[in-house]
Design a protein around this motif. Structure first.
Motif, short mmCIF file in Angstrom:
data_model
loop_
_atom_site.label_atom_id
_atom_site.label_comp_id
_atom_site.label_asym_id
_atom_site.label_seq_id
_atom_site.Cartn_x
_atom_site.Cartn_y
_atom_site.Cartn_z
N PRO A 84 41.25 -9.43 12.30
CA PRO A 84 42.14 -10.50 12.05
C PRO A 84 41.39 -11.18 10.65
O PRO A 84 40.12 -11.02 10.49
CB PRO A 84 42.28 -11.44 13.12
CG PRO A 84 40.75 -11.15 13.88
CD PRO A 84 40.57 -9.65 13.44
N ASN A 85 42.23 -12.01 9.88
CA ASN A 85 41.71 -12.98 8.95
C ASN A 85 40.96 -12.25 7.85
O ASN A 85 40.57 -13.01 7.01
CB ASN A 85 40.95 -13.96 9.56
CG ASN A 85 41.70 -14.91 10.79
OD1 ASN A 85 42.59 -15.15 10.68
ND2 ASN A 85 40.62 -14.91 11.75
N GLY A 86 41.50 -11.03 7.57
CA GLY A 86 40.69 -10.40 6.48
C GLY A 86 39.35 -9.92 6.58
O GLY A 86 38.74 -9.89 5.48
N ASP B 157 34.23 -8.83 19.74
CA ASP B 157 34.89 -9.03 20.93
C ASP B 157 34.21 -9.36 22.21
O ASP B 157 33.63 -8.09 22.73
CB ASP B 157 36.08 -8.47 21.32
CG ASP B 157 37.08 -9.13 22.29
OD1 ASP B 157 36.65 -9.90 23.04
OD2 ASP B 157 38.03 -8.46 22.48
N PRO B 158 33.62 -10.60 22.69
CA PRO B 158 32.60 -10.40 23.72
C PRO B 158 33.32 -10.30 25.19
O PRO B 158 32.68 -9.72 25.94
CB PRO B 158 32.05 -12.17 23.73
CG PRO B 158 33.27 -12.85 22.99
CD PRO B 158 33.92 -11.80 21.90
N ILE C 43 33.35 -3.68 18.98
CA ILE C 43 33.04 -4.02 17.62
C ILE C 43 34.52 -3.57 16.98
O ILE C 43 34.43 -2.55 17.12
CB ILE C 43 32.14 -3.91 16.87
CG1 ILE C 43 30.95 -4.73 17.29
CG2 ILE C 43 32.14 -3.72 15.42
CD1 ILE C 43 29.26 -4.14 17.10
N LEU C 44 35.35 -4.40 16.26
CA LEU C 44 36.44 -3.75 15.41
C LEU C 44 36.09 -3.92 14.02
O LEU C 44 35.91 -4.83 13.47
CB LEU C 44 37.64 -4.72 15.59
CG LEU C 44 39.08 -4.29 14.76
CD1 LEU C 44 39.33 -2.84 15.35
CD2 LEU C 44 40.00 -5.26 15.45
N ARG C 45 36.01 -2.62 13.24
CA ARG C 45 35.82 -2.74 11.72
C ARG C 45 36.86 -2.49 11.11
O ARG C 45 37.89 -1.40 11.42
CB ARG C 45 34.76 -1.61 11.53
CG ARG C 45 33.49 -1.83 12.11
CD ARG C 45 32.32 -0.65 11.70
NE ARG C 45 32.95 0.53 12.11
CZ ARG C 45 32.00 1.60 11.94
NH1 ARG C 45 30.79 1.77 11.89
NH2 ARG C 45 32.61 2.80 12.37
N HIS C 46 37.07 -2.93 9.99
CA HIS C 46 38.03 -2.58 9.02
C HIS C 46 38.08 -1.11 8.44
O HIS C 46 36.90 -0.61 8.36
CB HIS C 46 38.29 -3.47 7.67
CG HIS C 46 39.51 -3.70 7.00
ND1 HIS C 46 39.88 -2.42 6.27
CD2 HIS C 46 40.67 -4.33 7.10
CE1 HIS C 46 41.28 -2.52 5.87
NE2 HIS C 46 41.67 -3.89 6.37
N VAL C 47 39.22 -0.51 8.60
CA VAL C 47 39.43 0.83 8.19
C VAL C 47 38.95 1.39 6.90
O VAL C 47 38.41 2.23 6.44
CB VAL C 47 40.52 1.76 8.47
CG1 VAL C 47 40.90 1.58 10.15
CG2 VAL C 47 41.50 1.13 7.99
N ASN C 48 39.13 0.33 6.03
CA ASN C 48 39.05 0.76 4.50
C ASN C 48 37.55 0.19 4.01
O ASN C 48 37.39 -0.02 2.71
CB ASN C 48 39.97 0.07 3.65
CG ASN C 48 41.17 0.66 4.06
OD1 ASN C 48 41.46 1.89 4.37
ND2 ASN C 48 42.52 0.05 3.96
N LEU C 49 36.60 -0.04 4.66
CA LEU C 49 35.41 -0.44 4.21
C LEU C 49 34.61 0.84 3.59
O LEU C 49 34.52 1.78 4.04
CB LEU C 49 34.36 -0.92 5.22
CG LEU C 49 34.83 -2.24 6.20
CD1 LEU C 49 33.83 -2.58 7.13
CD2 LEU C 49 35.10 -3.49 5.10
N GLY C 50 33.83 0.20 2.60
CA GLY C 50 32.84 1.13 1.69
C GLY C 50 31.68 1.07 2.54
O GLY C 50 31.61 0.68 3.53
N ALA C 51 30.74 2.30 2.24
CA ALA C 51 29.76 2.52 3.12
C ALA C 51 28.76 1.28 3.24
O ALA C 51 28.20 1.16 4.47
CB ALA C 51 28.86 3.65 2.28
#
Length: 133
Positions: free
Chosen positions: A20-22, A28-29, A34-42
């Motif tokens: 969320p929120n960009g 999430d405790p 951990i939810l990571r954005h799919v489009n992250l660079g290395a």
């Protein structure tokens, strides 16, 4: 140790999706996920995963500046070894140059330095050659 092994040690699941929120990632405790954005660079993927593992390590609930700094300092100590920092700082003396040599984000270098005790900082300065005539 890589972040995959640390996640396994902590019992944290890492999934890719759309936080969320960009945000680049979030912890999430309730589900210990951990939810990571799919489009992250290395670099972003590596740094943000370690940062969120810091939240998992401390079992943070919610989000406040103290928890963010604590997670960032914990992450930086896993991303950067003292010896690697010394080697990089002997070549570059600025935040961006050191980060580039260590293949981390500048914020990781900033929090690594912030995490050092006074004694550790003195020892590093001596090893690097900072502050000597």
């Amino acid at each position: 140790m890589g972040y995959e092994e640390k996640a396994e040690e902590l019992g944290v699941a890492i999934i890719d999706g759309y936080p969320p929120n960009g945000w680049w990632a979030c912890y999430d405790p309730d589900t210990h996920t951990i939810l990571r954005h799919v489009n992250l660079g290395a670099l972003q993927r590596h740094s943000s995963t370690w940062h969120e593992l810091g939240h998992a390590h401390f079992r943070h609930i919610g989000c406040n500046p103290k928890q963010e700094a604590q997670a960032s300092m914990w992450a930086s100590r896993h991303l950067i070894s003292v010896d690697a920092f010394v080697a990089a700082a002997q070549i570059d003396d600025d935040l961006i140059g050191i980060a580039h040599r260590l293949f981390v984000l500048p914020r990781d270098v900033k929090y690594f330095v912030k995490s050092l005790s006074f004694e550790e900082m003195l020892e590093l300065r001596k090893r690097i050659g900072w502050g000597t005539p």
